[in-house]
Each structure stands twice: as C-alpha cells, then as structure tokens.
Design a protein around this motif. Structure first.
Motif, PDB file in Angstrom:
ATOM      1  N   UNK B  12       0.797  -1.200   0.035  1.00 31.81           N
ATOM      2  CA  UNK B  12      -0.131  -0.057  -0.177  1.00 31.81           C
ATOM      3  C   UNK B  12       0.740   1.218   0.074  1.00 31.81           C
ATOM      4  N   UNK B  13       2.077   1.166   0.262  1.00 30.33           N
ATOM      5  CA  UNK B  13       2.721   2.473   0.464  1.00 30.33           C
ATOM      6  C   UNK B  13       3.842   2.502  -0.621  1.00 30.33           C
ATOM      7  N   UNK B  14       3.374   1.855  -1.613  1.00 28.98           N
ATOM      8  CA  UNK B  14       4.066   1.733  -3.010  1.00 28.98           C
ATOM      9  C   UNK B  14       5.202   1.015  -3.133  1.00 28.98           C
ATOM     10  N   UNK B  15       5.675   0.638  -2.282  1.00 25.56           N
ATOM     11  CA  UNK B  15       6.890  -0.173  -2.101  1.00 25.56           C
ATOM     12  C   UNK B  15       6.641  -1.453  -3.058  1.00 25.56           C
ATOM     13  N   UNK B  16       7.522  -1.924  -4.041  1.00 20.59           N
ATOM     14  CA  UNK B  16       7.412  -2.975  -4.742  1.00 20.59           C
ATOM     15  C   UNK B  16       7.829  -4.212  -4.110  1.00 20.59           C
ATOM     16  N   UNK B  17       7.145  -5.200  -3.761  1.00 20.13           N
ATOM     17  CA  UNK B  17       7.353  -6.354  -3.445  1.00 20.13           C
ATOM     18  C   UNK B  17       7.981  -7.483  -4.297  1.00 20.13           C
ATOM     19  N   UNK B  18       7.212  -7.692  -5.318  1.00 16.82           N
ATOM     20  CA  UNK B  18       7.709  -8.796  -6.472  1.00 16.82           C
ATOM     21  C   UNK B  18       7.143  -7.951  -7.653  1.00 16.82           C
ATOM     22  N   UNK B  19       7.923  -8.038  -8.776  1.00 18.49           N
ATOM     23  CA  UNK B  19       7.248  -7.681  -9.957  1.00 18.49           C
ATOM     24  C   UNK B  19       7.540  -8.669 -11.205  1.00 18.49           C
ATOM     25  N   UNK B  20       6.370  -9.056 -11.432  1.00 11.29           N
ATOM     26  CA  UNK B  20       6.320  -9.863 -12.650  1.00 11.29           C
ATOM     27  C   UNK B  20       7.198 -10.966 -12.675  1.00 11.29           C
ATOM     28  N   UNK B  21       7.134 -11.620 -11.488  1.00 13.67           N
ATOM     29  CA  UNK B  21       8.065 -12.733 -11.350  1.00 13.67           C
ATOM     30  C   UNK B  21       7.450 -14.166 -11.812  1.00 13.67           C
ATOM     31  N   UNK B  22       8.185 -14.955 -12.699  1.00 14.98           N
ATOM     32  CA  UNK B  22       7.580 -16.313 -12.977  1.00 14.98           C
ATOM     33  C   UNK B  22       8.796 -17.248 -12.512  1.00 14.98           C
ATOM     34  N   UNK B  23       8.219 -18.399 -11.816  1.00 19.88           N
ATOM     35  CA  UNK B  23       9.105 -19.281 -11.190  1.00 19.88           C
ATOM     36  C   UNK B  23       8.649 -20.680 -11.148  1.00 19.88           C
ATOM     37  N   UNK B  24       9.322 -21.719 -11.311  1.00 17.78           N
ATOM     38  CA  UNK B  24       8.694 -23.008 -11.188  1.00 17.78           C
ATOM     39  C   UNK B  24       9.618 -23.706 -10.291  1.00 17.78           C
ATOM     40  N   UNK B  25       9.064 -24.413  -9.254  1.00 18.10           N
ATOM     41  CA  UNK B  25       9.990 -24.996  -8.168  1.00 18.10           C
ATOM     42  C   UNK B  25       9.289 -26.315  -8.207  1.00 18.10           C
ATOM     43  N   UNK B  26      10.010 -27.295  -8.521  1.00 20.62           N
ATOM     44  CA  UNK B  26       9.474 -28.735  -8.609  1.00 20.62           C
ATOM     45  C   UNK B  26       9.783 -29.609  -7.040  1.00 20.62           C
ATOM     46  N   UNK B  27       9.241 -30.798  -7.197  1.00 14.60           N
ATOM     47  CA  UNK B  27       9.142 -31.387  -5.903  1.00 14.60           C
ATOM     48  C   UNK B  27      10.550 -31.881  -5.786  1.00 14.60           C
ATOM     49  N   UNK B  28      11.173 -31.863  -4.491  1.00 10.01           N
ATOM     50  CA  UNK B  28      12.441 -32.259  -4.135  1.00 10.01           C
ATOM     51  C   UNK B  28      13.570 -31.424  -4.206  1.00 10.01           C
ATOM     52  N   UNK B  29      13.338 -30.151  -4.725  1.00 10.59           N
ATOM     53  CA  UNK B  29      14.422 -29.253  -5.074  1.00 10.59           C
ATOM     54  C   UNK B  29      14.647 -28.552  -3.838  1.00 10.59           C
TER      55      UNK B  29
END
Lengths: 303, 228
Positions: B12-29
C-alpha cells in the motif's frame, strides 16, 4: 473438531490461566470488582423497592358501620369481609367493636369530661382492612358502598399516598434499570479492555499458531475457556465479597435505624437473594469472560 | 509444486514487493532465494504461505491457488508447509516437546502418533535430550532446531525457511544448513531465503536472485556472487 481435540484445548485453556498468572490476576480483579459493585447496587435497589412495597402493603381501607345499623346489616358486612379474606382479596383485617371504639376514644382524648354523656352505643363498629393487592382498592370500596349498613362517608383509604408510593416505585424502577444498564456497560468495557490487554500480550503466540496452520477455532477455544474460568472465579469471589459487605452494611444500618427510631425500615436478609445474586454473577461473569476473549482474539486472527 | 506466474505484489505504501516474477519449483528441489534487503525475498515467501496475496499474476502452492483462496482454507495450505523463521517463533510457555507436538495437535493427530513422532523429530535435529526445556532455556541454535523439528513433524511437502541462520553464529548456521540438506535428501522441497554468502556458496544449490522485486537470475548449482 474432534472431542479429543476439544478436551485438549479445554485443558490448555485451564493451564493458561495458571501460566499467565499476572494477566489472569488482572482480569480476575477487574471482574470481581465490577461484579461486587454491581451486586451491592442490586441489593440496594432491591431493598429500596421492597421497603416501598412494604409501605404500600401497610395502607388500609378503614370503614365504619352506621351507628344505627341493624344486626342483620352488621352480619352482612361481617360475612362479606370474612368471605373476601377466604378468597384472598383481603390479606387481613381488624375489627373494632363499639365498646373498643369507645375505649379507644377515651384513651385518645385523655379527658373524661369530653366523653360525658356518651356510651358505647354512640360509637360505630369499624373495620381496618389490608388488601392483598392494593390495586383492588377501588373495586373493594365500591362493593362496600353497596351495603346499607356501611356509612359511605366513613370509608377512608389513603389513595394519594398509594399513588405517591406507586409513582416513586415506578421512577425508582426506571432509575434502577438505567443505573444497572450503565454499570453493566462500564463492566463490559472494563473487563473486555483487560482481556484485550491480556490477549494483546499474547498476540505473538496467536500469530505463531496461525503460521503453524492452526484454525481460528483451535486458537480461540483455549482463550474462551480461559475467559470462562476467570469469569467463574470472579463471580464466586465477588459473591462472597458482596455477602460479607452486605452483612456488614446491614448490621450497621439496622442499629442506625433503631437508634433513629426508624425500625420500620427493614433490610432484606442476604439469604433471600443469595441464589439469585450468585446466578446473576456467574452468568454475567462467565459470559463477559467468553465474549471478551472471543472479541479480543478475533482482532489478532487475521494473519 | 510451487509456481509463480507473472506474480506482482505492490504494498500500500508503493513499495515493490515482487514484479512480474515467474518461477517454477519442482518437488524435491533445494532452492536459495537471495538478494539484498528489500529485494523481495520475504515477499516471495509470504506469497507462498499466504501472508500476502499477489496483486497481479498467480501463485500456486501444493495445488492451492493462493490468489483467490477462501480464508477457511489458509490453515490447510499452511499445514502442507513447514515454516521456519529467523526469530524461531516458538511458543514461549511450551516446552520443546510441546512446541513440536502442537503442530501435530492442530492436524488432530492421534495422541499415540504424537508420542511417537515428536521424539523422532527432536532426535532428528539432535535435541532428543532437551525435550523438556522451555525456549528461554535453549540457545539460539537449539531454538532453531526445535523450530525445524516443528516444521518437519507433519512431513510437509515443502519446507520454507526465512533467514533461518540470521540470528546464529557461523558454526551453528552451517549445522542448521546441513540439517536442511538432510531433510531435502529425504524428499522434502526446501526453499531458503538468505543473504549469507558463505552458506549459499558452500551448498551449491539452485539460486534464485531477486533485486528490487525482479527476478534477475535463476541458476542451478549457483553461487551467491557468480553474477549468474
């Protein structure tokens, strides 16, 4: 939720009362104090109303027969009064014979010369009737007037006084309800604030539980049990305090009233109200405890 | 197992937490999320555990869709995760044993099962003998071990650790990381947010680097500083 889990959480709540001693103590003191004040105010109100009602009960319908009433007319009235007593309209009555009236007049005047030439035959028979319900007075007097033996000019009833007392009782009832409502509101505020503080001190704990995946009820339930236990203990404590304080006040006031020649003012025995006061305390204490916990925890559950 | 699709979180204060993040984490990683303070590491983890929801894009965790999840389902999502924090977050008035047992009680495990599993979990983190100690009677490293045991006891599919060694000395930090590695070897997906270079470099695991909310690199067997 499984019964086993509920049992576990109830145990948890009970243990928390002990584990968070300081906060439990603060809540307990608040609940006890407010219930104690509430109890005393309640007893005060009950006493005032009971005394006023007793005043009302003392009001009597006084009437006299005509001096020349025949034996039959006398008999008619005597039967009517006796029957009214049997069917509960009349609580009790006093009969004054001509002779008693003569003797009483002599005693009241304290001057033999004023009674010269008068005999019992010049006096009328009288009845002093206490009604079971003062609201029946109009109807009762109307019936009396139908008897030819009754002197309609000699029926007296302190109606104005009755109305005054009824008015005072009514106003006092309103005041009592108002005072109680305000006191209850203050109690609720005070107690829920204390509970809110105790919950606030443990907001981290609630947060952790949420992160570990506890459902809202899983978190809430021990707090509710805790509130319930503290409310119950507070109710018992305040009951005993009220009992002791009332006894002490009663003894003090009774001797004060008798020294002021006001011994017709009666203070109720605590025993007559003990069960009711205990019930009110327990119900109020426990529901405040539960409600306070429920509402205070809710604020911290949104994690 | 865990999928971020174009996920964006602006506070809400305008701070960017994450921006257009695309990630895939598989089982056991075993995955490190690294970056400076304010880079979005914590937001990344908060989205996984539904402490925050994405403003745009989608986040899927263990089959749950995080962005439109009913409130009543959040506890179930969290029970499928084991979470470890920098500040341990143990219940202060419960013993080590009770803290670990608590995680099993909330899933309404059988008491018999709890009596069996809790000592095993505490044993696994090397605290079998301190079961009766309260958090304030344990060192930082020991408290983090209890937190680990609690995170593990329900056999979660994913273990999330937010700066798990941030409050620990280097030797203890390494021990905790070895424990996490061991847990990973048993098949649990482990995601660790950290900014401790030595640890990341020593472990040689997948490294996702964030900077001001953006994903700047994603390298298998990466190092903290290898400008991937």
């Amino acid at each position: 939720m499984k019964i086993r889990t509920l049992r576990l959480l109830a145990r948890e709540g009970a243990a928390n009362v002990y584990k968070n001693k300081l906060m439990s103590f603060a809540s307990l003191v608040t609940i006890t104090t407010t219930l104690f004040v509430l109890g005393l105010v309640l007893m005060f109100i009950v006493n005032v109303i009971t005394n006023l009602e007793a005043r009302k009960q003392d009001l009597q319908v006084k009437f006299y027969l005509k001096v020349d009433a025949s034996a039959l007319e006398q008999e008619e009235v005597a039967m009517f009064i006796e029957k009214s007593k049997e069917n509960g309209v009349v609580a009790e009555y006093e009969y004054e014979s001509r002779e008693q009236a003569y003797e009483n007049a002599k005693k009241d005047l304290q001057d033999e010369s004023l009674m010269e030439g008068l005999t019992a035959e010049n006096f009328a028979e009288g009845y002093f009737v206490t009604l079971a319900d003062q609201n029946d007075s109009d109807e009762f007097i109307a019936k009396l007037k139908q008897f030819s033996g009754v002197d309609p000019d000699w029926i007296t009833y302190p109606k104005q006084e009755l109305e005054k007392i009824t008015g005072i009782v009514r106003v006092f009832n309103y005041v009592a309800v108002f005072v109680l409502a305000v006191l209850m509101m203050i109690s609720v505020l005070l107690i829920s604030n204390t509970i809110r503080l105790t919950v606030f001190a443990r907001r981290k704990e609630i947060e952790i539980m949420k992160y570990v995946g506890a459902s809202d009820w899983f978190i809430r339930f021990p707090f509710i049990i805790e509130g319930m236990i503290i409310g119950f203990l507070g109710a018992l404590l305040s009951y005993f305090l009220t009992y002791e304080a009332y006894d002490w006040i009663k003894n003090g006031l009774t001797s004060l009233f008798s020294s002021l020649m006001m011994s017709d003012l009666q203070l109720m025995e605590f025993g007559r109200f003990s069960v009711r006061i205990l019930l009110v305390n327990v119900l109020f204490g426990m529901s405040i405890g539960v409600l306070g916990s429920f509402m205070s925890v809710r604020k911290h559950l949104n994690v | 197992m865990i999928r971020f699709i174009d996920a964006t979180k602006i506070y809400p204060n305008g701070a960017v937490g994450l921006k257009n993040v695309t990630v895939n984490i598989e089982k056991g990683e075993f995955v490190f999320i690294i970056g400076a303070s304010g880079s979005g590491k914590s937001t990344f983890l908060k989205l996984i555990m539904h402490e925050e929801t994405p403003d745009e894009g989608e986040v899927y965790v263990n089959g749950y869709s995080v962005h439109n999840m009913p409130k009543s389902e959040i506890p179930y999502l969290r029970r499928s995760l084991g979470i470890v924090f920098q500040d341990f977050r143990l219940l202060p008035n419960k013993t080590a044993y009770e803290n670990v047992a608590f995680a099993m009680q909330i899933v309404e495990a059988q008491p018999r099962e709890i009596r069996r599993q809790v000592p095993l979990a505490l044993g696994l983190v090397g605290l079998g003998k301190k079961a009766k100690a309260y958090p304030n009677q344990l060192s930082g490293g020991e408290q983090q071990r209890v937190a680990l045991a609690r995170a593990l006891v329900n056999n979660p599919a994913v273990l999330i650790a937010d700066e798990p060694t941030g409050n620990l000395d280097p030797k203890t930090s390494l021990e905790i990381m070895e424990l996490l590695d061991e847990i990973n070897q048993r098949g649990t997906t482990v995601i660790v947010a950290t900014h401790e270079k030595s640890i990341v470099d020593a472990m040689k695991k997948r490294v996702i680097t964030l900077d001001r909310g953006e994903l700047v690199s994603d390298v298998k067997k990466g190092l903290y500083t290898n400008e991937n």
